[in-house]
Structure formats: structure tokens, C-alpha cells
Scaffold this active site. Structure first.
Site, mmCIF file in Angstrom:
data_model
loop_
_atom_site.group_PDB
_atom_site.id
_atom_site.type_symbol
_atom_site.label_atom_id
_atom_site.label_comp_id
_atom_site.label_asym_id
_atom_site.label_seq_id
_atom_site.Cartn_x
_atom_site.Cartn_y
_atom_site.Cartn_z
ATOM 1 N N ASP A 356 0.882 -1.153 0.000
ATOM 2 C CA ASP A 356 0.000 0.000 0.000
ATOM 3 C C ASP A 356 0.930 1.216 0.000
ATOM 4 O O ASP A 356 2.017 1.140 0.561
ATOM 5 C CB ASP A 356 -0.837 -0.070 1.284
ATOM 6 C CG ASP A 356 -1.598 1.204 1.533
ATOM 7 O OD1 ASP A 356 -2.329 1.625 0.631
ATOM 8 O OD2 ASP A 356 -1.449 1.786 2.619
ATOM 9 N N THR A 358 0.336 4.934 0.914
ATOM 10 C CA THR A 358 0.324 5.908 2.004
ATOM 11 C C THR A 358 0.455 5.238 3.360
ATOM 12 O O THR A 358 -0.328 4.353 3.693
ATOM 13 C CB THR A 358 -0.973 6.730 1.949
ATOM 14 O OG1 THR A 358 -1.146 7.172 0.606
ATOM 15 C CG2 THR A 358 -0.902 7.920 2.871
ATOM 16 N N THR A 510 -2.487 2.183 -4.718
ATOM 17 C CA THR A 510 -2.804 3.448 -4.043
ATOM 18 C C THR A 510 -4.080 4.064 -4.602
ATOM 19 O O THR A 510 -4.463 3.818 -5.741
ATOM 20 C CB THR A 510 -1.632 4.453 -4.184
ATOM 21 O OG1 THR A 510 -1.983 5.654 -3.520
ATOM 22 C CG2 THR A 510 -1.322 4.767 -5.641
#
Length: 672
Positions: A356, A358, A510
């Protein structure tokens, strides 16, 4: 995890369960060992081998019988009881084999003493039980030593706390604290509960929980976690979570789940024991029939008994549990919380690691990457003025600018007539009379301002890379700008490079725009990226990577990644501190360091290697010993005596135990 007793009784409670067996096997071993000596001394075969004669007295021929009977009852019944349990569960295994061996040896020997012709096995029986007890004692001791990770964790919690009653500290048991109580935490003591500091500041060592090696400085309104260590200051803490709700209790629950989840290889070992039981009984019967026809009844009986005595796969019982317990301790020490053992076992066969973006590859906080100034201003001026305007901002962008100013030791001025421009920016008066505005590009469009040519090109490029721009405006003129971006973690580059060198492909997922994703992906050298993915579509992307049986690990921060973590072959959550209870992950990286993904893979490979080596050692012994016991090489004059078989068996047990201990020396950080 209730700490309601005092330390002493708490410990005793625990040892009844764990320490009991170690001490019991130790005592039984030593007594059996002492009783074995007279049995050996009065056995004809031993006397014949070492050509000596012990003092005789009336009835001295019964010494082996009497002492062996004591050994059989005192030392052997433990195994027989456990075997009964196995048979009731219809799962004959280790204990069944041991019991078969000692019952056969005892009954046969008593028969030869009183009823039939033949040489008894009393001295073999005595040494067999003694050696079995030694093996079990070693096994229990090494299992106990494989530091029960739960014990280690519960030791982090103090039993007592100092509760403030009318401002005065009183010693109470931690279990008596309630949410809302105030607790005094002195320098150097352990923090007993999760809470918020209401007074005082200090540094707190949170390594045990978050893996952060440097002590974290804490002051009023900061949270503290149970099981962490207060360093140099005195703190007053208001209790927010107690008992089962604390982060530590969450970690303990996860560790307990991991320890109770059975490993694939363990199932393999149980199967092996089951088959060995069948093979031992079948071989024993075949041996008896063969020698009954080929030679005579007493030789046939002796051989078939020897086969049963030798088939005990002691080392097999030790092969897997030891490795599992050591790898559990090793993973906890390295900040990896393994919730499902099977996930750890599968990690050695990964094809893809999907991250992932962030909060996983990046820090999830905005940092200033560029500062642009127009004529008459320096970059420091721009930073100083913008940060002064933003100093009370709650906004992630404002906070990022202020942080940059602090890092550069740029002083901030007081703002007068401060005003927020919702959704656009802020404005205020600085240096007495100048009105400054810090705002987004939308403000520039709405106010029909132009960006000076000298910085326009650079700002445009930054926007392409997905950076956030903030413009500084005074007197309707843009005098400078700042570019901010979600900061890529330093460890991310290293992690991706290491995974590549291990032959594993990397990808990123994302919700961010394609430009941002492309920029980060290029920076890190990823094999693939998925951009603008909604949280609910993440699992589908994982499936896409899984086609053709590819094994995928998903690494996420667990909040919106739950479905994807579950869909992946291995769900790895980056969970700093208190969010440990991320239910959908199989493995949790406590330190929030993506590099720990490499540790997971290394641990998986090493653990599997050790398990296979141990299974090889344990079963190899039987493959070699059973035919010899059956008398396959009798023609060449080689016959395996039961006692020698027992010695060989102990050697294989010790090799397996020693081999498992070698796992402790593993450095997980290295790339293999």
C-alpha cells in the site's frame, strides 16, 4: 493476563504447568539412573562383557527383576499414561511407541525370569526407561528455554502501581486500577497501563511494543503504553485502558493465537509418528514370524521385542516443536508478530509483494520538498513567512510547512488579524502592517493572479509529480511557493532493492493519482503499480496478481486494506504500537518498517530448513535402526542390542535439540 496475585504466587501458578514437567522428568531420571546401576551390576551379560562378579547373596539373582520393576513403575508409567491418552484420541504417536517398547521389554523379561527359557531384557529395560527420561527432561528443558514469548511479554508489566489519592501516591495492585485513575510513574519504572500524561515530561522506551529503538520524548497530552519503560522524568498519567484492552494484552492475544495455530510441518511430524507406530508393529510381527521359522522362538521373541524397543522416534517428537518455539521467540524479538504460523511457512515461496502506498511505503505525512522564491526574497524568507502564517494550522499541509521551519531553525513571527480562508488557505498580518496570504492554486485562479515566470515552470513540474503547491501572496503578487509531498520512508528503497535481489517482484497500490503513483514507483524502482484504486477494489487487484498460482503478500496499514490483506496469500500489516489488533493480517510488523518484510521471508526460509533437517535426522535414525534390530545383517554377525538402540536414539534426540538451538543465532536482517 490478570496480575491479581503478587509476583511470587503468580509465578508458582505458572510453574505448576510449565516447570512441573521439567522437574519431574529430572527427578525421575536421576532416581532411575541410580536404580539402574545395581541392575547393570547383577546382569549376566554385563558381568560377562566386563568380566567382573558383584558380591552374591541369597536372592541376588532377583536384583535386576526387583529394581527394574521399580524403574518400570516409577519411571515408565508416565509414558504409559500419555499413550493411553493418544489411543483414546485414536492418534497413536510418540508415547504409544515408547510404551509399546517398555511394556514389551518388561513383560518379556519377567516371563524369562520365571516362566520361559531365554535371556531377560532387564538391564536394557532399565537403561531404556532412564534414557527416555533423560530425553524427555532435555526436551522439556529446551522447550521451556525456548522463552515462552507470552511469559516474556507479561514480564513487561509491573504488578503494582502508585495511584494518586488526594494527591498522595498509594501502592495498589495494577488489577485494582480503573479508567480515569491518576497514576504516578517514577523515573526508571515500568508503565502499568495505557494512559495519557496529565503532568510531567520524560523519555519513554517503547522498544518492546513499537520496536522504536530510541526513547520517545513525551509530555502533557501524549499517550503512553503499558509495558514500556519510563526513563528520566516523573509522570502523572490518567488511565485510559486497563487489563484486556491495553495494547500489550492485544499483543499477547495475537502471540497466543500464533502459538496455538498448528504448523503444516507439525502435522507432518504427527503423521510420521503415526506411520512409525504402524511400521514398528508390522515389522515386529514380521520379524517374529521370520525368526520363528528360521531359528527358534526365543531368538524370534528377542528380535521382535528389540524392533519395538528401538522404533521409538524420540527425536521426532522434538523435531518440530523446538523449532516452532524458537522461531516464535525469534520473531517476537525482531518485532514480527506472527498470528498464523501457516502464513510464516508460506512466506518462503512468495512471487509478489504488494505494498500500500500511504503510510506503508511513505510516512503518510506531508513534508516540504521544494521552496521557490522570486526576486527580492530568499528561500528562507518564504519559509519563514509561510510558516509564521501556518503556525496554528491543524491542516496536514500547514503542519508540514511548520515542521520544515522548525527543522531549519527558522524563527516564526507573531501573526495579527489571522483569518482562515476555508478550503483555500490562510491570511494574516506580519511585521506590523503587511498582509500575507498562503493559499492553494485555486485561490490564484479565483483571484485572477499570475504566477511569476521565474518560478512557474518549476511549480508546474512539481504539480505533475503529484506534489501539493502552496503560494505565498502579498499585495496581490505571488512572491514565492512551496512544494509538499507525502514523504517516502528511507527504508522503502532498501526494502524494494533487497526483495528484487531475492527474485521477488514488487508492486504498489494506491488511491492516489496516476502521476503521484508513477513518480513514487519510479523513485523506488517498482515492477508495477495500481493507481486511483478505491479501497473496495484493492482485493480485486490482489486477485489479479494471484493468477496462475502466483503467491502474493500484501503489506498495508490495515485500516482500509483489510479485504486485500485477507485476499492475499499472506496479509502483512504495518501496525505501529496500539493498532496491533489488526484482525485481518497474518503477520504484523510492529516497527512499521517495510524492511521487516525481508525478515519475515528470511525467518520463513530458515525455520523451514531447520524443520526439514530435524525431520531428516529423526526419521533417518529409524530407517537405519529398525532393519538392524530386525536382524537383517544377522548373517554378517551384526545384531543391534536394545540398549545400543536406546543410546543411538538419544544421540539423534540431542542432535535435533542442538540443531534447533542453532536457529537462535540467525540474523534476520541479512539478505540470503
Amino acid at each position: 493476563m490478570e496480575h491479581s496475585h503478587h509476583e511470587h504466587s503468580e509465578h508458582q501458578d505458572h510453574d505448576k504447568h510449565a516447570g512441573h514437567s521439567v522437574a519431574m522428568f529430572k527427578d525421575k531420571f536421576w532416581l532411575s539412573f541410580l536404580l539402574t546401576l545395581p541392575v547393570l551390576a547383577y546382569s549376566e551379560m554385563i558381568q560377562h562383557w566386563f568380566s567382573f562378579t558383584p558380591p552374591t547373596f541369597p536372592g541376588s539373582q532377583y536384583v535386576p527383576f526387583v529394581f527394574s520393576t521399580i524403574i518400570f513403575v516409577y519411571g515408565g508409567l508416565v509414558f504409559i499414561k500419555s499413550a493411553w491418552g493418544e489411543l483414546k484420541a485414536k492418534l497413536p504417536g510418540m508415547m504409544t511407541l515408547i510404551s509399546l517398547a517398555i511394556i514389551t521389554a518388561y513383560v518379556y523379561s519377567v516371563a524369562t525370569q520365571f516362566f520361559i527359557e531365554g535371556d531377560g531384557f532387564f538391564w536394557e529395560l532399565a537403561t531404556l526407561v532412564t534414557i527416555m527420561l533423560l530425553g524427555h527432561w532435555l526436551e522439556m528443558a529446551s522447550v521451556a528455554k525456548a522463552e515462552n514469548a507470552l511469559d516474556a511479554i507479561s514480564k513487561l508489566l509491573p504488578d503494582k502501581a502508585e495511584k494518586l489519592v488526594n494527591g498522595k501516591p498509594q501502592q495498589v495492585l495494577v488489577s485494582e486500577l480503573k479508567v480515569g485513575d491518576l497514576v504516578l510513574i517514577r523515573p526508571g519504572s515500568s508503565i502499568p497501563v495505557d494512559g495519557v500524561i496529565v503532568d510531567g515530561s520524560s523519555a519513554v522506551d517503547e522498544a518492546a511494543i513499537t520496536g522504536e529503538s530510541k526513547p520517545v520524548s513525551k509530555t502533557t497530552n501524549d499517550e503512553v503504553i503499558a509495558g514500556t519503560g519510563n526513563q528520566d522524568g516523573s509522570l502523572t498519567v490518567k488511565v485510559t485502558k486497563i487489563g484486556q484492552d491495553t495494547a500489550l494484552a492485544g499483543i499477547m492475544r495475537l502471540v497466543a493465537e500464533a502459538q496455538s495455530s498448528k504448523s503444516n510441518v507439525q502435522i507432518l511430524a504427527d503423521k510420521a509418528a503415526f506411520y512409525l507406530t504402524i511400521i514398528a508393529i508390522a515389522t515386529s510381527i514380521a520379524t517374529f514370524i521370520f525368526w520363528l521359522i528360521a531359528k527358534d522362538a526365543s531368538f524370534a521373541l528377542e528380535r521382535s521385542v528389540t524392533v519395538l524397543i528401538i522404533a521409538c522416534p524420540h527425536a521426532l517428537g522434538l523435531a518440530i516443536p523446538l523449532v516452532v518455539s524458537i522461531s516464535t521467540a525469534l520473531s517476537a524479538k525482531n518485532g514480527l508478530l506472527v498470528r498464523k504460523r501457516l502464513a510464516l511457512e508460506a512466506a518462503r515461496k512468495l512471487d509478489w509483494v504488494l505494498f500500500d502506498k500511504t503510510g506503508t511505503l511513505t510516512k503518510g505525512e506531508h513534508g516540504v520538498t521544494d521552496v521557490w522564491a522570486t526576486k527580492g526574497y530568499t528561500e528562507e524568507d518564504i519559509l519563514h513567512l509561510t510558516a509564521s502564517l501556518e503556525q496554528n494550522s491543524e491542516h496536514i499541509v500547514g503542519k508540514g510547512i511548520v515542521k520544515k521551519a522548525e527543522e531549519q531553525h527558522v524563527h516564526l513571527d507573531k501573526v495579527a488579524n489571522f483569518k482562515a480562508l476555508p478550503g483555500l488557505g490562510v491570511q494574516g498580518t506580519l511585521h506590523g502592517n503587511e498582509v500575507y496570504i498562503a493559499a492553494s492554486y485555486r485561490y490564484i485562479e479565483e483571484s485572477k493572479l499570475t504566477v511569476p515566470a521565474e518560478i512557474a515552470k518549476m511549480v508546474k513540474q512539481a504539480a505533475k509529480e503529484g506534489k501539493t503547491e502552496v503560494y505565498l501572496i502579498t499585495d496581490k503578487k505571488v512572491v514565492g511557493a512551496l512544494g509538499l509531498a507525502d514523504i517516502v520512508r528511507e527504508q522503502s528503497k532498501q526494502t524494494i532493492a533487497t526483495l528484487k535481489s531475492m527474485g521477488i517482484k514488487t508492486a504498489m497500490i494506491t488511491g492516489d493519482s496516476d502521476e503521484v503513483a508513477a513518480y513514487v514507483s519510479k523513485q523506488l524502482g517498482l515492477d508495477q503499480y495500481f493507481a486511483e484504486v478505491k479501497p473496495e477494489d484493492k482485493a480485486a487487484k490482489v486477485k489479479e496478481l494471484q493468477k496462475n498460482g502466483q503467491k502474493v503478500a500484501m503489506v498495508g496499514d490495515g485500516i482500509n486494506d483489510a479485504p486485500a490483506l485477507t485476499q492475499a496469500d499472506i496479509g502483512i500489516a504495518i501496525g505501529a504500537g496500539t493498532d496491533v489488533a489488526i484482525k485481518s493480517a497474518d503477520i504484523i510488523l510492529v516497527k512499521s518498517d517495510p524492511q521487516d518484510v525481508v525478515k519475515v521471508i528470511n525467518l520463513s526460509k530458515a525455520t523451514y530448513r531447520k524443520m526439514l533437517q530435524n525431520l531428516g535426522w529423526a526419521t533417518g535414525y529409524n530407517v537405519f535402526a529398525i532393519p538392524l534390530a530386525a536382524g537383517v545383517l544377522y548373517g554378517s554377525g551384526i545384531v543391534l542390542a536394545p540398549a545400543l538402540g536406546a543410546v543411538l536414539m538419544s544421540v539423534s534426540t540431542i542432535v535435533v535439540a542442538f540443531n534447533a538451538q542453532l536457529l537462535r543465532r540467525l540474523n534476520l536482517g541479512k539478505t540470503s
